[in-house]
Design an enzyme around this catalytic site. Structure first.
Site, mmCIF file in Angstrom:
data_model
loop_
_atom_site.group_PDB
_atom_site.id
_atom_site.type_symbol
_atom_site.label_atom_id
_atom_site.label_comp_id
_atom_site.label_asym_id
_atom_site.label_seq_id
_atom_site.Cartn_x
_atom_site.Cartn_y
_atom_site.Cartn_z
ATOM 1 N N ARG A 1 -5.494 -5.110 21.105
ATOM 2 C CA ARG A 1 -4.819 -6.369 20.810
ATOM 3 C C ARG A 1 -3.848 -6.818 21.887
ATOM 4 O O ARG A 1 -3.810 -7.994 22.244
ATOM 5 C CB ARG A 1 -4.048 -6.217 19.502
ATOM 6 C CG ARG A 1 -4.994 -6.053 18.369
ATOM 7 C CD ARG A 1 -4.284 -5.804 17.095
ATOM 8 N NE ARG A 1 -5.283 -5.799 16.034
ATOM 9 C CZ ARG A 1 -5.034 -5.560 14.770
ATOM 10 N NH1 ARG A 1 -3.788 -5.294 14.399
ATOM 11 N NH2 ARG A 1 -5.978 -5.579 13.883
ATOM 12 N N ARG B 1 -0.451 -0.978 17.837
ATOM 13 C CA ARG B 1 -1.271 -0.425 16.760
ATOM 14 C C ARG B 1 -2.715 -0.875 16.911
ATOM 15 O O ARG B 1 -2.978 -2.038 17.204
ATOM 16 C CB ARG B 1 -0.737 -0.892 15.409
ATOM 17 C CG ARG B 1 -1.632 -0.477 14.253
ATOM 18 C CD ARG B 1 -1.054 -0.836 12.910
ATOM 19 N NE ARG B 1 -1.049 -2.249 12.623
ATOM 20 C CZ ARG B 1 -2.113 -2.948 12.213
ATOM 21 N NH1 ARG B 1 -3.283 -2.368 12.082
ATOM 22 N NH2 ARG B 1 -2.003 -4.238 11.959
ATOM 23 N N SER C 1 -9.520 -12.545 11.263
ATOM 24 C CA SER C 1 -9.650 -11.098 11.442
ATOM 25 C C SER C 1 -10.244 -10.721 12.790
ATOM 26 O O SER C 1 -11.159 -11.346 13.301
ATOM 27 C CB SER C 1 -10.530 -10.521 10.348
ATOM 28 O OG SER C 1 -10.866 -9.198 10.677
ATOM 29 N N LEU D 1 0.827 -1.206 0.000
ATOM 30 C CA LEU D 1 0.000 0.000 0.000
ATOM 31 C C LEU D 1 0.857 1.249 0.000
ATOM 32 O O LEU D 1 0.604 2.191 -0.749
ATOM 33 C CB LEU D 1 -0.924 0.001 1.220
ATOM 34 C CG LEU D 1 -2.110 -0.939 1.102
ATOM 35 C CD1 LEU D 1 -2.956 -0.861 2.359
ATOM 36 C CD2 LEU D 1 -2.954 -0.585 -0.109
ATOM 37 N N ALA D 2 1.883 1.257 0.833
ATOM 38 C CA ALA D 2 2.711 2.461 0.935
ATOM 39 C C ALA D 2 3.502 2.678 -0.349
ATOM 40 O O ALA D 2 3.488 3.769 -0.925
ATOM 41 C CB ALA D 2 3.641 2.355 2.140
ATOM 42 N N GLY D 3 4.184 1.648 -0.828
ATOM 43 C CA GLY D 3 5.042 1.797 -1.993
ATOM 44 C C GLY D 3 4.258 2.036 -3.274
ATOM 45 O O GLY D 3 4.607 2.910 -4.076
HETATM 46 C C1 LIG Z 1 -2.873 -11.261 7.903
HETATM 47 C C2 LIG Z 1 -2.817 -9.770 8.094
HETATM 48 C C3 LIG Z 1 -3.976 -9.030 8.176
HETATM 49 C C4 LIG Z 1 -3.940 -7.648 8.348
HETATM 50 N N1 LIG Z 1 -5.107 -6.960 8.428
HETATM 51 C C5 LIG Z 1 -5.070 -5.613 8.557
HETATM 52 C C6 LIG Z 1 -6.284 -4.855 8.582
HETATM 53 O O1 LIG Z 1 -7.385 -5.397 8.502
HETATM 54 N N2 LIG Z 1 -6.201 -3.518 8.697
HETATM 55 C C7 LIG Z 1 -4.998 -2.873 8.765
HETATM 56 O O2 LIG Z 1 -4.997 -1.657 8.843
HETATM 57 N N3 LIG Z 1 -3.839 -3.570 8.729
HETATM 58 C C8 LIG Z 1 -3.845 -4.916 8.628
HETATM 59 N N4 LIG Z 1 -2.659 -5.614 8.590
HETATM 60 C C9 LIG Z 1 -1.383 -4.892 8.565
HETATM 61 C C10 LIG Z 1 -1.123 -4.329 7.187
HETATM 62 O O3 LIG Z 1 -1.562 -5.224 6.201
HETATM 63 C C11 LIG Z 1 0.347 -4.056 6.916
HETATM 64 O O4 LIG Z 1 0.915 -3.406 7.990
HETATM 65 C C12 LIG Z 1 0.501 -3.163 5.709
HETATM 66 O O5 LIG Z 1 -0.216 -3.675 4.624
HETATM 67 C C13 LIG Z 1 1.941 -2.970 5.329
HETATM 68 O O6 LIG Z 1 2.019 -2.273 4.105
HETATM 69 P P1 LIG Z 1 3.382 -1.764 3.533
HETATM 70 O O7 LIG Z 1 3.067 -1.114 2.241
HETATM 71 O O8 LIG Z 1 4.089 -0.977 4.546
HETATM 72 O O9 LIG Z 1 4.268 -3.086 3.301
HETATM 73 P P2 LIG Z 1 3.984 -4.450 2.515
HETATM 74 O O10 LIG Z 1 2.629 -4.547 1.979
HETATM 75 O O11 LIG Z 1 4.486 -5.528 3.395
HETATM 76 O O12 LIG Z 1 4.920 -4.345 1.248
HETATM 77 C C14 LIG Z 1 6.292 -4.490 1.304
HETATM 78 C C15 LIG Z 1 6.836 -4.377 -0.089
HETATM 79 O O13 LIG Z 1 8.242 -4.263 -0.032
HETATM 80 C C16 LIG Z 1 8.836 -5.171 -0.922
HETATM 81 N N5 LIG Z 1 10.157 -5.496 -0.360
HETATM 82 C C17 LIG Z 1 10.473 -5.827 0.912
HETATM 83 N N6 LIG Z 1 11.786 -6.011 1.041
HETATM 84 C C18 LIG Z 1 12.318 -5.771 -0.168
HETATM 85 C C19 LIG Z 1 13.645 -5.784 -0.681
HETATM 86 N N7 LIG Z 1 14.695 -6.049 0.093
HETATM 87 N N8 LIG Z 1 13.821 -5.508 -1.997
HETATM 88 C C20 LIG Z 1 12.758 -5.223 -2.809
HETATM 89 N N9 LIG Z 1 11.502 -5.171 -2.369
HETATM 90 C C21 LIG Z 1 11.293 -5.446 -1.075
HETATM 91 C C22 LIG Z 1 7.879 -6.302 -1.062
HETATM 92 O O14 LIG Z 1 8.087 -6.962 -2.272
HETATM 93 C C23 LIG Z 1 6.550 -5.560 -1.003
HETATM 94 O O15 LIG Z 1 6.229 -5.087 -2.282
HETATM 95 C C24 LIG Z 1 -2.694 -6.998 8.445
HETATM 96 C C25 LIG Z 1 -1.520 -7.743 8.372
HETATM 97 C C26 LIG Z 1 -1.577 -9.124 8.227
HETATM 98 C C27 LIG Z 1 -0.299 -9.899 8.256
#
Ligand SMILES: Cc1cc2nc3c(=O)[nH]c(=O)nc-3n(C[C@H](O)[C@H](O)[C@H](O)COP(=O)(O)OP(=O)(O)OC[C@H]3O[C@@H](n4cnc5c(N)ncnc54)[C@H](O)[C@@H]3O)c2cc1C
Ligand code: FES
Lengths: 258, 637
Positions: B330, B435, B284, B43-45
């Site tokens: 949590r 969180r 969930s 989501l962030a990237g």
């Molecule tokens: C099962 C589950 C359910 C969840 N449910 C919820 C919810 O209902 N509501 C909520 O708010 N949050 C929820 N969360 C938390 C939330 O999903 C995550 O915190 C959030 O999506 C993280 O997003 P992000 O963009 O920071 O990282 P991520 O989505 O983890 O993306 C990381 C990215 O970085 C890339 N990457 C990592 N390391 C490298 C590297 N060395 N080189 C190149 N690329 C790399 C990966 O390929 C990926 O594209 C949940 C988490 C889990 C595990």
């Protein structure tokens, strides 16, 4: 459980592959299919062999990364279930299991059971989006969406992009995948302005990637772990016809792109 | 060093407006000249890459999966918060801010959290515009549900697949920019090092996971959105590929790592069943809206749950926390589950589980309503456990889920290394020590859609970085280090799989640095981790070569980083001599077993500076100043 496994091994894209036989014991029925493969890899490490490469990530049926054709079926025998969610209790002690990659001209093998599915991303790039630049949105509730329409959009949007539909189809068609995205966006008011352009260019891209045609076998629907309905293919075909007939430049564009 | 978060002056409500009023802009012609690296497509990237591409920057985006759509964000189930107050139940930006600060046990920066709450409403608008099919009421307007730690209904959701739908929304915006040529996507590509030139982050070194090619990429700025490190415990709800490598390499290049010990253990996961398990599946938190959590009153009660009469059940969350009950935050719900299991009242084969029971909800609302709300979660549970939650209560137990800690960033989301920005779960900024549910998705999209576009522009317009080529000595040095390390992994030629070391590390971390920690256990972990690390470098087996698709090499590199990072995490946990949020130190609790925070000595961010492998890192503190909220004891009773 004791199992006999025949697994596709292939060094890289250009190498020749073959089925290799393995015996695996101590498999618990509570293991997932991928945990069974983890166990096999563990044994391969111990005996100094190279582990079997397979794609996986979330291991909970949502990322679409896992694949595998198991005994001839993409994602194996359990309906509406991805390989990572399939559990060994669906097999019997003494079973022989054949494990192959998703096969299609548009999905070249990278190694062993890993294939390149980037063609699916390129179909989305051709128009599987709504052009809504960041910052341009109106208040979310200013566009009411009838609940049934929103639910239908969601039914299509559940597609995880795994490509099982392609692997299941004897024509290696990506119609269900493409139709799911088109269906998702066409059932929302926000998706209307680009509706015609979207269907034309996504279908064109699908053809360009080397995916086959749909000849109504509906194996895709049966293999889909998210049970996406083939009715979206019918909807897409209708939309496509309508768009092609009303697009004055379309015939020209299509022939010049070929 | 006392760290400065560079929070703009003025009243809380005006800080972001104030920042935006004063920030410098980059002209469209100049944007075209800048190349920006975004590592991560969650989501962030994805939202950052799409938004920056749309603005006219040249963006290179990286992920290790075969498609950006598969980033771990896809797995989020429950929902996303926003202070829309569509339910007219008393919600407001201030309330969302307050709930988040309080939920985080007063260990986050006020100004960041307020901005997050302020931006939350625009996120929902943007996602709806992108076609995210959120749940709706019959009138066609958006539906909401409630989530742990809140008394209002502010969570937007798309069945049990909110993360999937949000990510597909951000991914579609990203795909549009790829088609437009503004973003170049590098899939199956892993970042293995950060390149710092004259003190500024100016590039990365990557390995192509298919061909093994090592490549240099130069840019005006580097954005990390690489997710969390929850898999340090091996078993977790995170995807198998989640890792700390990108953030840890940045730490080794001088970026500070903040509050690594703030890890979240989620209360509702399917319990462990066997030694070969690779993953714990989250059920969930939204289930706690209708499910009731209980264990038998008697220890060792092995009767079938449906045979245990009402008066022999202990609905311990409702009993201990009457006003929040099953919706307690949590950390509190997780610890309460551990407590009843420690008392011998846990259920299931291994005695590590509690019931989550829908019997009463089904009676009250009917099976159909429950199926509509949670049908797909029930199916998932059934697939994994072979039990039917409509008939038998679910069994759940806490598992590692999310990491609040991350790279330290200031108000503009820039780390202490100029030009290195960190977004989403990879940074430490908004959730303090715990969180709240449905807030990570909100943060990822706030950072990527709405914050980075402004703060990155301000940075570039202020510093005007000169172009730098990949032939700079810093690139030579970083590439050599990356190559040497890969070769070192291949050269060990030991007997054990990388996974076996990960498993061993995970069990130490869970045992001594999990839901409850104490000084003695942490010291034990700190003596055992280096031993496993040495064993790893003596006995790991990585077959094959570096010039091919090599899953063993990929995994070994990530485990090697965890074997160093785990020490940092335990060290932080040992140093923080208080209990707060997800960090519970057994020495610091009151007579009722509730956490004892120490605001006098620990109301700060602990940001660590790397000193070398196995060497004690140096602590820098950012004092947390609370001008708008009173630091109260967090009570959910
Ligand atoms: C099962 C589950 C359910 C969840 N449910 C919820 C919810 O209902 N509501 C909520 O708010 N949050 C929820 N969360 C938390 C939330 O999903 C995550 O915190 C959030 O999506 C993280 O997003 P992000 O963009 O920071 O990282 P991520 O989505 O983890 O993306 C990381 C990215 O970085 C890339 N990457 C990592 N390391 C490298 C590297 N060395 N080189 C190149 N690329 C790399 C990966 O390929 C990926 O594209 C949940 C988490 C889990 C595990
Ligand atoms: S591993 Fe994600 S769907 Fe199977």
């Amino acid at each position: 459980m004791n199992l006999t496994l025949y697994i596709w091994r292939q060094r890289d894209r250009n190498a020749r592959g073959q089925m290799v036989k393995y015996h695996l014991s101590d498999v618990s029925p509570d293991m997932s299919f991928l945990e069974m493969l983890d166990l096999l890899n563990q044994k391969l490490y111990e005996s100094g062999e190279e582990p079997i490469a397979f794609d996986h990530d979330c291991r909970e049926g949502i990322c679409g990364m896992c694949s595998l054709v198991i005994n001839g079926q993409p994602h194996g025998p359990q309906a509406a279930t991805t390989t990572c969610q399939l559990h060994m209790r669906k097999f019997k002690d003494g079973d022989t299991i054949y494990i192959e990659p998703f096969r299609a001209r548009a999905f070249p093998v990278i190694r062993d059971l890993v294939v390149d599915r980037s063609a699916l991303d390129r179909i989305i790039q051709a128009g599987g989006f709504i052009s809504a630049p960041t910052g341009s949105a109106v208040d979310a509730n200013s566009i009411p969406v009838p609940r049934d329409e929103a639910e239908t959009a969601m039914d299509a949007a559940e597609c995880i992009g795994c490509g099982a539909c392609v692997a299941a189809c004897k024509n290696a068609s990506a119609m269900l995948f493409t139709a799911a995205k088109i269906g998702h966006l066409k059932h929302l008011p926000q998706g209307q302005p680009e509706r015609r352009r979207r269907v034309l260019s996504m279908v064109e891209q699908m053809d360009a990637e080397g995916f086959g045609n749909c000849t109504n076998y509906y194996e895709c629907e049966a293999a889909c772990p998210k049970e996406i309905s083939v009715k979206f293919i019918a909807e897409m075909n209708r939309d496509y016809l309508k768009a092609a007939l009303t697009d004055p430049n379309y015939g020209e564009k299509k022939s010049s792109s070929k | 060093m006392i760290l400065d978060g560079k929070v703009p002056p003025g009243p809380l409500e005006d800080k972001w407006t104030e920042y935006r009023r004063n920030m410098k802009l980059v002209s469209p012609a100049n944007k075209r000249k800048y190349r920006i690296i975004v590592v991560g497509s969650g989501l962030a990237g994805a939202s950052a890459a799409a938004t920056l591409g749309q603005l006219g920057y040249n963006v290179d985006c990286f992920c290790f999966q075969d498609s950006p759509r598969r980033a771990h964000s896809i797995a989020a189930q429950g929902g996303i918060n926003a202070a829309k107050n569509y339910q007219n139940d008393g919600d407001s930006v201030y309330r969302l801010f307050y709930d988040t600060i309080k939920g985080g046990d007063f260990r986050a920066r006020e100004a960041n959290v307020y901005r997050l709450a302020e931006i939350s409403t625009a996120i929902i608008d943007q996602c709806v515009a992108l076609g995210v099919p959120f749940a709706r009421e019959y009138g066609g307007l958006l539906a909401n549900r409630s989530f742990g730690g809140a008394q209002v209904s502010r969570t937007f959701y798309a069945r049990g697949q909110t993360g999937q739908q949000l990510l597909l929304g951000a991914y579609s915006a990203l795909q549009r920019q790829i088609a437009a040529g503004q973003v170049k996507m590098h899939t199956r590509t892993e970042m293995l090092d950060l390149v710092v030139v004259n003190g500024q982050a100016r590039g990365i070194i990557t390995r192509n996971l298919v061909t093994g090619e090592i490549k240099r990429h130069a840019a005006a700025a580097v954005i990390l959105a690489t997710g969390g490190y929850g898999t340090v415990f091996y078993l977790s709800t995170n995807a198998a590929g989640c890792n700390v490598t990108a953030a840890y390499r940045a730490y080794k290049r001088g970026a500070l790592f903040a509050n690594p010990c703030f890890t979240q253990i989620h209360p509702t996961c399917i319990p462990v069943h066997g030694e070969h398990q690779s993953k714990l599946t989250l059920m969930s938190e939204s289930l706690r809206n209708d499910g009731r959590v209980w264990v038998p009153k008697k220890p060792g009660d092995t009767r079938h749950p449906n045979d245990i009469p009402e008066d022999e059940r202990d609905y311990y969350l409702e009993r201990k926390y009457p006003s929040y009950g099953n919706l307690s935050p949590r950390d509190i719900a997780s610890r309460a589950a551990k407590e009843v299991c420690d008392e011998g009242r846990g259920v299931g084969q291994l005695g590590r589980g509690v019931y989550l029971d829908f019997r009463d909800a089904i009676k009250r609302l009917g099976r159909e309503t429950i199926a509509a709300r949670y049908g797909n979660l029930f199916e998932m549970y059934n697939r994994i456990t072979d039990e039917d939650p409509y008939e038998v209560p679910m069994r759940i137990y806490p598992a590692s889920h999310y990491t609040m800690g991350g790279l330290w960033v200031d108000y503009s989301l820039m780390s202490n290394v100029p030009g290195l920005f960190v977004l989403g779960e990879a940074n430490f900024s908004d959730h303090g020590a715990n969180r709240l549910g449905a807030s990570a998705l909100m943060q990822g999209l706030a950072d990527g859609f709405f914050i980075i576009s402004d703060t990155l522009g301000n940075y570039l317009a202020t510093t005007k970085p000169d172009p730098v080529g990949t032939d700079h000595a810093a690139f030579d040095e970083a590439e050599t280090e990356v190559r040497d390390r890969l070769q070192k992994l291949l050269n060990v030629r030991g007997k054990r799989s990388p996974d076996s070391f990960h498993r061993a590390l995970g069990s130490i971390m869970w045992e001594y640095c999990g839901m409850a920690r104490n000084a003695q256990g942490l010291k034990k972990a700190l003596s055992e981790i280096p031993a496993i690390r040495e064993e790893f470098w003596r006995d790991v087996r990585v077959p094959g070569t570096g010039e091919e698709f090599n899953i063993a090499l990929e995994k070994a590199g990530r485990v090697a980083d965890y074997l160093e990072f785990a020490e940092l995490l335990c060290h932080d946990a040992l140093t923080r001599e208080e209990s707060c949020g997800g960090h519970f130190r057994e020495e610091y609790q009151d007579e009722e077993g509730e956490a004892l925070r120490d605001d006098e000595n620990f109301a700060h961010v602990a940001a660590w500076e790397y000193q070398g492998v196995g060497k004690t890192p140096v602590l820098h503190k950012e004092p947390l100043v609370f001008e708008n909220v009173e630091l109260t004891k967090r009570s959910y009773k």
